[in-house]
Write an enzyme that holds these catalytic residues in place. Structure first.
Site, PDB file in Angstrom:
ATOM      1  N   GLY A  55      34.190  43.556  40.513  1.00  0.00           N
ATOM      2  CA  GLY A  55      34.071  42.375  39.668  1.00  0.00           C
ATOM      3  C   GLY A  55      35.095  41.307  39.982  1.00  0.00           C
ATOM      4  O   GLY A  55      34.890  40.139  39.663  1.00  0.00           O
ATOM      5  N   SER A  56      36.194  41.696  40.613  1.00  0.00           N
ATOM      6  CA  SER A  56      37.201  40.708  41.011  1.00  0.00           C
ATOM      7  C   SER A  56      36.972  40.200  42.432  1.00  0.00           C
ATOM      8  O   SER A  56      37.568  39.203  42.824  1.00  0.00           O
ATOM      9  CB  SER A  56      38.610  41.305  40.904  1.00  0.00           C
ATOM     10  OG  SER A  56      38.940  41.530  39.565  1.00  0.00           O
ATOM     11  N   SER A  97      42.795  40.431  40.994  1.00  0.00           N
ATOM     12  CA  SER A  97      42.521  41.705  40.318  1.00  0.00           C
ATOM     13  C   SER A  97      42.628  41.447  38.832  1.00  0.00           C
ATOM     14  O   SER A  97      43.707  41.105  38.341  1.00  0.00           O
ATOM     15  CB  SER A  97      43.521  42.779  40.737  1.00  0.00           C
ATOM     16  OG  SER A  97      43.359  43.910  39.891  1.00  0.00           O
ATOM     17  N   SER A  99      42.591  43.469  36.278  1.00  0.00           N
ATOM     18  CA  SER A  99      43.575  44.345  35.621  1.00  0.00           C
ATOM     19  C   SER A  99      44.961  44.181  36.226  1.00  0.00           C
ATOM     20  O   SER A  99      45.968  44.423  35.573  1.00  0.00           O
ATOM     21  CB  SER A  99      43.143  45.808  35.770  1.00  0.00           C
ATOM     22  OG  SER A  99      43.151  46.166  37.151  1.00  0.00           O
ATOM     23  N   THR A 102      44.597  47.396  40.664  1.00  0.00           N
ATOM     24  CA  THR A 102      43.643  48.019  41.587  1.00  0.00           C
ATOM     25  C   THR A 102      44.325  48.366  42.912  1.00  0.00           C
ATOM     26  O   THR A 102      44.910  47.496  43.571  1.00  0.00           O
ATOM     27  CB  THR A 102      42.428  47.089  41.793  1.00  0.00           C
ATOM     28  OG1 THR A 102      41.807  46.922  40.514  1.00  0.00           O
ATOM     29  CG2 THR A 102      41.426  47.659  42.760  1.00  0.00           C
ATOM     30  N   ARG A 149      34.074  41.864  35.338  1.00  0.00           N
ATOM     31  CA  ARG A 149      32.871  41.107  35.718  1.00  0.00           C
ATOM     32  C   ARG A 149      32.509  40.059  34.679  1.00  0.00           C
ATOM     33  O   ARG A 149      31.812  39.089  34.985  1.00  0.00           O
ATOM     34  CB  ARG A 149      31.699  42.055  35.978  1.00  0.00           C
ATOM     35  CG  ARG A 149      31.250  42.844  34.782  1.00  0.00           C
ATOM     36  CD  ARG A 149      30.283  43.938  35.213  1.00  0.00           C
ATOM     37  NE  ARG A 149      29.595  44.562  34.096  1.00  0.00           N
ATOM     38  CZ  ARG A 149      30.127  45.490  33.306  1.00  0.00           C
ATOM     39  NH1 ARG A 149      31.369  45.907  33.514  1.00  0.00           N
ATOM     40  NH2 ARG A 149      29.429  46.022  32.327  1.00  0.00           N
ATOM     41  N   GLU A 235      26.337  48.003  36.735  1.00  0.00           N
ATOM     42  CA  GLU A 235      27.399  48.240  35.759  1.00  0.00           C
ATOM     43  C   GLU A 235      26.949  48.021  34.312  1.00  0.00           C
ATOM     44  O   GLU A 235      27.387  48.746  33.421  1.00  0.00           O
ATOM     45  CB  GLU A 235      28.603  47.347  36.073  1.00  0.00           C
ATOM     46  CG  GLU A 235      29.252  47.709  37.401  1.00  0.00           C
ATOM     47  CD  GLU A 235      30.482  46.863  37.705  1.00  0.00           C
ATOM     48  OE1 GLU A 235      31.413  46.857  36.890  1.00  0.00           O
ATOM     49  OE2 GLU A 235      30.497  46.192  38.749  1.00  0.00           O
ATOM     50  N   HIS A 251      13.896  40.474  58.813  1.00  0.00           N
ATOM     51  CA  HIS A 251      14.160  41.151  60.083  1.00  0.00           C
ATOM     52  C   HIS A 251      14.463  42.634  59.885  1.00  0.00           C
ATOM     53  O   HIS A 251      14.842  43.310  60.842  1.00  0.00           O
ATOM     54  CB  HIS A 251      15.313  40.454  60.815  1.00  0.00           C
ATOM     55  CG  HIS A 251      15.013  39.007  61.101  1.00  0.00           C
ATOM     56  ND1 HIS A 251      14.332  38.587  62.237  1.00  0.00           N
ATOM     57  CD2 HIS A 251      15.235  37.894  60.368  1.00  0.00           C
ATOM     58  CE1 HIS A 251      14.193  37.268  62.196  1.00  0.00           C
ATOM     59  NE2 HIS A 251      14.721  36.828  61.069  1.00  0.00           N
ATOM     60  N   LYS A 344      38.765  56.107  39.436  1.00  0.00           N
ATOM     61  CA  LYS A 344      40.134  55.561  39.531  1.00  0.00           C
ATOM     62  C   LYS A 344      41.153  56.580  39.032  1.00  0.00           C
ATOM     63  O   LYS A 344      42.210  56.768  39.640  1.00  0.00           O
ATOM     64  CB  LYS A 344      40.248  54.259  38.725  1.00  0.00           C
ATOM     65  CG  LYS A 344      39.615  53.056  39.406  1.00  0.00           C
ATOM     66  CD  LYS A 344      39.855  51.778  38.598  1.00  0.00           C
ATOM     67  CE  LYS A 344      39.198  50.590  39.271  1.00  0.00           C
ATOM     68  NZ  LYS A 344      39.317  49.344  38.514  1.00  0.00           N
TER      69      LYS A 344
HETATM   70  O1  PA5 Z   1      33.469  45.683  37.331  1.00  0.00           O
HETATM   71  C1  PA5 Z   1      34.406  46.475  37.391  1.00  0.00           C
HETATM   72  O2  PA5 Z   1      34.919  46.984  36.381  1.00  0.00           O
HETATM   73  C2  PA5 Z   1      34.973  46.850  38.716  1.00  0.00           C
HETATM   74  O3  PA5 Z   1      34.125  46.446  39.749  1.00  0.00           O
HETATM   75  C3  PA5 Z   1      36.379  46.249  38.868  1.00  0.00           C
HETATM   76  O4  PA5 Z   1      36.329  44.858  38.929  1.00  0.00           O
HETATM   77  C4  PA5 Z   1      37.032  46.830  40.130  1.00  0.00           C
HETATM   78  O5  PA5 Z   1      37.167  48.216  39.970  1.00  0.00           O
HETATM   79  C5  PA5 Z   1      38.407  46.228  40.391  1.00  0.00           C
HETATM   80  O6  PA5 Z   1      39.205  46.229  39.250  1.00  0.00           O
HETATM   81  P1  PA5 Z   1      40.006  44.889  38.908  1.00  0.00           P
HETATM   82  O7  PA5 Z   1      38.967  43.858  38.721  1.00  0.00           O
HETATM   83  O8  PA5 Z   1      40.749  45.183  37.661  1.00  0.00           O
HETATM   84  O9  PA5 Z   1      40.888  44.634  40.079  1.00  0.00           O
END
Ligand code: PA5
Length: 350
Positions: A55-56, A97, A99, A102, A149, A235, A251, A344
């Site tokens: 998500g980041s 990130s 959080s 990561t 996200r 997710e 293709h 994680k």
């Molecule tokens: O959507 C999510 O929760 C994950 O894809 C996180 O974004 C990913 O694990 C990375 O964590 P962070 O966004 O805290 O760096």
């Protein structure tokens, strides 16, 4: 119908993901403001690299796509714990990130630091914020408390502002305002209060029930948006999904459609944009007639808005709503990502 029952949506959506999707418009404006006073890197730049996972990381993909036509330097997203060898003093590296904790992103940050790159951290806190402050790297601090996200505008917009400040992005205050206003309007049209009969987001969620979504961007313009739809289905809806982009998929993917009757039900969603181009439009038409015949359904959705930013976000918002409504239909909380958390945790013990 459950999707027209706000109490039922609230009962399943205990983490409040739907209301965060409704706030995408204000978040676009807030994310842009978050970098207003940031010290921009000085000196000539040879490349921009975005480090971030999941998500980041998708903010980096979007940045690269939005800058593709204007940037004089390559813009690359790295979703790994190491960096390409070219990264050096003339590289601008965004370390993203949500959080701030990561593992892969922190390792890539250390690599960028050792390479002497110009670094901007984008995070809500954690080790990344702490390490960046110790090193004197600028930090864009974004609001904590939601899923990464759901914070996409907070991750993307500061990078757009910084790259605009150094002359790499061509984006204006008017583009930002248009995107924020449009998204607020679309939140009304596609939000939970708009009934199924008049709400294409709810309608598409119903169509996708019991099928695997296959998300195709009609041109590379919307490639990261197709990926975003796929990861939101993963997710938020807790299902598998596929994605690819025209013209590339003509293709390879199209051959896989020859025997789809043997597999799970598939529903194609084609993301259309005004800049798809005539040749890609012909490819969409050809693939729909020749290859996607085995699909349970094919739905084309069109971006709205004027600027690339607004158009991309219009499709992102639609996909975010669809994935939440599909979660509600499946009775799963759109917010939780237990499997990501468990993996994680297990890695932390190793
Ligand atoms: O959507 C999510 O929760 C994950 O894809 C996180 O974004 C990913 O694990 C990375 O964590 P962070 O966004 O805290 O760096």
């Amino acid at each position: 119908m459950v999707l027209d029952d706000s109490r039922e949506i609230a009962r399943v959506d205990t983490g409040g993901m739907v209301s965060l999707v409704q706030r995408l418009g204000p978040m676009v404006a807030e994310g842009w403001e978050a970098a207003a006073t940031l010290r921009a890197p000085s000196g000539p730049l040879a490349a921009v690299v975005v480090c971030g996972m999941g998500g980041s990381g998708i903010g980096g993909d979007l940045l690269g796509s939005l800058l593709a036509e204007s940037s004089p330097v390559p813009v690359l997203t790295v979703k790994a714990d190491r960096l390409p060898a070219f990264v050096g003093r003339d590289t601008l590296v965004f370390v993203c990130s949500y959080s701030g904790n990561t593992e892969e992103t922190l390792a890539a940050y250390d690599a960028a630091h050792h390479a002497g790159a110009s670094i901007v951290a984008v995070t809500s806190g954690g080790t990344l914020a702490q390490r960046a402050r110790e090193r004197g790297d600028p930090v864009v601090t974004i609001p904590p408390g939601c899923q990464p996200r759901a914070a996409l505008p907070y991750l993307l917009m500061p990078m757009l502002r910084v790259t605009a400040g150094v002359g790499i992005a061509r984006i204006s205050e008017a583009d930002v305002k248009e995107a924020a206003t449009l998204l607020t309007d679309l939140a009304g049209q596609w939000g939970p209060a708009a009934r199924l009969a008049d709400n294409p987001a709810k309608g598409l969620a119903v169509a996708l029930r019991d099928a695997m979504p296959v998300i195709y961007a009609a041109s590379p313009n919307m490639e990261p948006v197709a990926q975003r739809w796929k990861t939101q289905f993963n997710e938020s809806s807790k299902i598998l999904a596929l994605w690819n982009t025209f013209p590339e998929l003509t293709h390879n993917d199209v051959v896989g459609w020859e025997r789809v009757a043997d597999g799970p039900a598939l529903h194609v969603v084609v993301l259309r944009d005004q800049d798809d181009g005539a040749r890609n439009s012909l490819r969409v038409e050809a693939a729909s007639h020749l290859a996607f015949r085995g699909a349970r359904g094919v739905t084309e959705v069109q971006s709205v808005g004027t600027s690339r930013l607004a158009r991309a976000f219009s499709l992102i918002m639609l996909g975010d709503f669809v994935s939440c409504y599909l979660a509600v239909l499946r009775g799963v909380d759109p917010t939780t990502v237990a499997m990501i958390d468990r993996i994680k945790e297990r890695l932390q013990l190793s």
